[in-house]
Design an enzyme around this catalytic site. Structure first.
Site, PDB file in Angstrom:
ATOM      1  N   ASP A 183      -3.660  -4.467   4.795  1.00 20.33           N
ATOM      2  CA  ASP A 183      -2.681  -3.453   4.924  1.00 20.33           C
ATOM      3  C   ASP A 183      -1.407  -3.930   5.840  1.00 20.33           C
ATOM      4  O   ASP A 183      -1.427  -4.779   6.628  1.00 20.33           O
ATOM      5  CB  ASP A 183      -3.222  -2.173   5.656  1.00 20.33           C
ATOM      6  CG  ASP A 183      -2.266  -0.955   5.790  1.00 20.33           C
ATOM      7  OD1 ASP A 183      -1.966  -0.341   4.696  1.00 20.33           O
ATOM      8  OD2 ASP A 183      -1.814  -0.621   6.786  1.00 20.33           O
TER       9      ASP A 183
ATOM     10  N   GLU B  72      -1.213  -6.714   0.815  1.00 22.05           N
ATOM     11  CA  GLU B  72      -0.240  -5.745   0.478  1.00 22.05           C
ATOM     12  C   GLU B  72       1.250  -5.947   1.264  1.00 22.05           C
ATOM     13  O   GLU B  72       1.321  -5.846   2.398  1.00 22.05           O
ATOM     14  CB  GLU B  72      -0.524  -4.221   1.075  1.00 22.05           C
ATOM     15  CG  GLU B  72       0.259  -3.077   0.705  1.00 22.05           C
ATOM     16  CD  GLU B  72       0.897  -2.108   1.647  1.00 22.05           C
ATOM     17  OE1 GLU B  72       1.255  -0.987   1.252  1.00 22.05           O
ATOM     18  OE2 GLU B  72       0.360  -2.507   2.843  1.00 22.05           O
TER      19      GLU B  72
HETATM   20  C1  NOJ Z   1       0.039   1.245   3.273  1.00 25.25           C
HETATM   21  C2  NOJ Z   1      -1.168   2.172   3.238  1.00 25.25           C
HETATM   22  O1  NOJ Z   1      -1.452   1.890   1.726  1.00 25.25           O
HETATM   23  C3  NOJ Z   1      -0.598   3.344   3.367  1.00 25.25           C
HETATM   24  O2  NOJ Z   1      -1.339   4.214   2.780  1.00 25.25           O
HETATM   25  C4  NOJ Z   1      -0.370   3.476   4.805  1.00 25.25           C
HETATM   26  O3  NOJ Z   1       0.208   4.941   4.943  1.00 25.25           O
HETATM   27  C5  NOJ Z   1       0.477   2.431   5.342  1.00 25.25           C
HETATM   28  N1  NOJ Z   1       0.059   1.145   4.825  1.00 25.25           N
HETATM   29  C6  NOJ Z   1       0.328   2.452   6.891  1.00 25.25           C
HETATM   30  O4  NOJ Z   1      -0.950   2.002   7.201  1.00 25.25           O
END
Ligand code: NOJ
Length: 551
Positions: free
Chosen positions: A212, A270
């Site tokens: 993440d 990500e």
């Molecule tokens: C990316 C995640 O996919 C999302 O759902 C989240 O709100 C943010 N990062 C913070 O962790």
């Protein structure tokens, strides 16, 4: 020694199915999806023809951001089940030939995490506070945030603490919700703690992690103001909290851990960074394995933009010997049926908020989404399918205010509708909600499902020729066969404006018509699969894709 990006490794061309656990299947009848529900539906996933699952965070969490506020990285949220159930799931998935990726959240934790609670109780300047980013405020009373950074969910990126004597104290950084304090990755405790967490899950057989906010962990020294910027944050190579060079050392350390296992484990980043060259830095030989290609996700349904995104991505990844990773949707963006239902101007489409003022043609959106899925699954590299994408689910655009749970809604003063519309529990069977999401007599699903989803349920589409589910099943089955989609090459073929035509392997051709004019098939071509009907002359109509075997 770090294992190189092995050419034959499974992850290089894997199709990974994203399970958003609270909305996938509810086993215990509380209206929230869980591990029991997921275990019961594993045969469905194996039958679909995917290679792996990625499960969004399932750790104990106060759920201020749907589990991305993690209170304990090495346990299971009771709403979802137990560690024993998680271990059973891993075992059962592996027995069905499916790999399992989890979601690790290293940028921030929950304010209920034991470390943050200790930090709040400890004094300014203490080792406990150094694991996070505490700073005094500016101004005479320290009541102005330490810098001008803005939260991704709206408002300032800082929250002020209260001292033991009741007086206002230091501020802490939280790029997302106030309940998600950012870690200080300069502190060695943080590095050690996450290495322990990786090993904890790898030792239980987890095959890898989605990371993440992978581009956010390191902040610029001195936490300088962002100030006025000419570029959007994700395109800004000098932004003080995105994509700093220091993140790469962290991933080199993680890669060594993943490679230390007999069957090496993998990572997918990500990282909302731009352009492709900067994204490619995350997937160098000794760093992460793959990274989501969001440039492609937000590209409008326009041939030139799709072609440019594909060409640019492949070229950037080729520089570092990594495969590209294609994705059309996830739990953070409006579902592609609804994005493609809107007029496709050059501007990227991402949030529901980008769509609401635009006229919609949902039949057209579905037609384009089906074509887009054949395009994605024909490209070299890996692909991610977000649960419900294989059913052609649209975004739920009319959820009432009272049910919205995404912190974006409250934190933007209700200006943003947030991301709940793509997180509605998926329909499995039956004529009315909850559509088999839960056992027969259960609490209602945590977000209401539209009545029209009866026609989109898994059972309504199973075995039905021409259904979106049948299209995905056929595409995934063909992708695994010997039609030529295994390698990494892609050759663009000459084609009329507004169309995308390329070959792979020997004789496989994908044709995608993004123009208004019908597109003729090459002479002698055999149609393997088409996203929609061909016209009376056997040509590919607008917003349709075909897979062909040519001589
Ligand atoms: C990316 C995640 O996919 C999302 O759902 C989240 O709100 C943010 N990062 C913070 O962790």
């Amino acid at each position: 020694m770090t294992a190189p990006h092995t050419p034959s490794a499974w992850w290089r061309s894997a199709v990974v199915y994203q399970v958003y656990p609270r909305s996938f299947a509810d086993g215990n009848g509380d209206g929230i999806g869980d591990i029991a529900g997921l275990r019961a539906r594993l045969p469905y996933l194996a039958d679909l023809g995917i290679d792996a699952l990625w499960i969004n965070p399932w750790y104990p969490s106060p759920m201020k951001d749907a589990g991305y506020d993690v209170a304990d990285y090495r346990a299971i949220e009771p709403l979802f089940g137990t560690l024993a159930e998680a271990e059973a799931l891993l075992h059962e998935a592996h027995a069905l030939g499916l790999k399992v990726l989890l979601d690790i959240v290293p940028n921030h934790c929950s304010d209920q995490h034991v470390w943050f609670q200790q930090a709040l109780r400890a004094a300014p300047g203490s080792p406990e506070r150094d694991r996070f980013v505490f700073r005094p405020g500016k101004g005479v009373n320290g009541d102005t945030p330490p810098n001008d950074w803005v939260s991704e969910f709206g408002g300032p990126a800082w929250t002020r603490t209260t001292n033991a004597d009741g007086q206002p104290g230091d501020w802490y950084l939280r790029i997302f919700a106030p309940e998600q304090p950012d870690f200080n990755w300069d502190n060695p405790d943080v590095l050690a703690e996450f290495e322990t967490t990786l090993r904890f899950w790898f030792d239980r057989g987890v095959d890898g992690f989605r990371i993440d906010v992978a581009h956010g962990l390191v902040k610029a020294a001195g936490l300088p103001d962002v100030g006025p910027r000419s570029l959007p944050a994700h395109e800004d190579a000098h932004h003080p909290h995105w994509d700093l060079p220091g993140v790469h050392a962290i991933y080199r350390a993680w890669r060594k851990i993943a490679d230390s296992y007999a069957d090496p484990r993998i990572f997918v980043a990500e990282a909302w960074v731009h352009p492709g060259d900067r994204l490619a830095r995350y997937v160098r030989n000794d760093e992460l394995h793959t990274a989501f290609n969001f440039d492609y996700l937000v590209a409008p349904w326009r041939a030139e933009q799709l072609r440019a995104s594909i060409t640019g991505t492949l070229a950037a990844h080729a520089q570092v010997g990594a495969p590209a990773t294609w994705v059309l949707s996830n739990h953070d963006v409006a579902r592609e049926v609804s994005r493609y239902a809107r007029p496709q101007t050059a501007a990227p489409l991402r949030w529901l908020d980008d769509l609401l003022s635009q006229p919609a043609d949902f039949a057209l959106g579905l037609q384009r989404a089906r074509a887009a899925s054949l395009l994605m699954l024909a490209l070299p590299g890996g692909a991610y399918i977000y649960q419900g994408e294989e059913l052609g689910l649209p975004e739920v655009e009319d959820l009432p205010d009272a049910v919205l749970q995404d912190p974006m809604f409250a934190q933007t003063g209700r200006k943003s509708r947030g991301r709940d519309g793509c997180r509605v529990p998926i329909p499995w069977e039956g004529a009315q909600p909850h559509f088999g999401f839960s056992p027969p007599t259960s609490a209602p699903p945590w977000l209401p499902q539209p009545a029209a989803w009866a026609a989109l349920s898994v059972s309504a589409q199973s075995g039905v020729a021409g259904s979106t589910l049948s299209l995905y099943r056929q595409a995934l089955q063909l992708r695994r066969s010997d039609i030529g989609l295994g390698g990494y090459g892609l050759q663009w073929l000459p084609s009329p404006e507004g169309t995308l035509v390329f070959s792979r392997g020997s004789g496989f051709v994908c044709m995608v018509n993004v123009s208004a004019e019908p597109l003729a098939l090459p002479a002698g071509a055999k149609v393997l699969l088409n996203s929609g009907a061909l016209d009376a002359q056997g040509r590919v109509p607008a917003d349709t894709a075909v897979w062909l075997q040519t001589e």
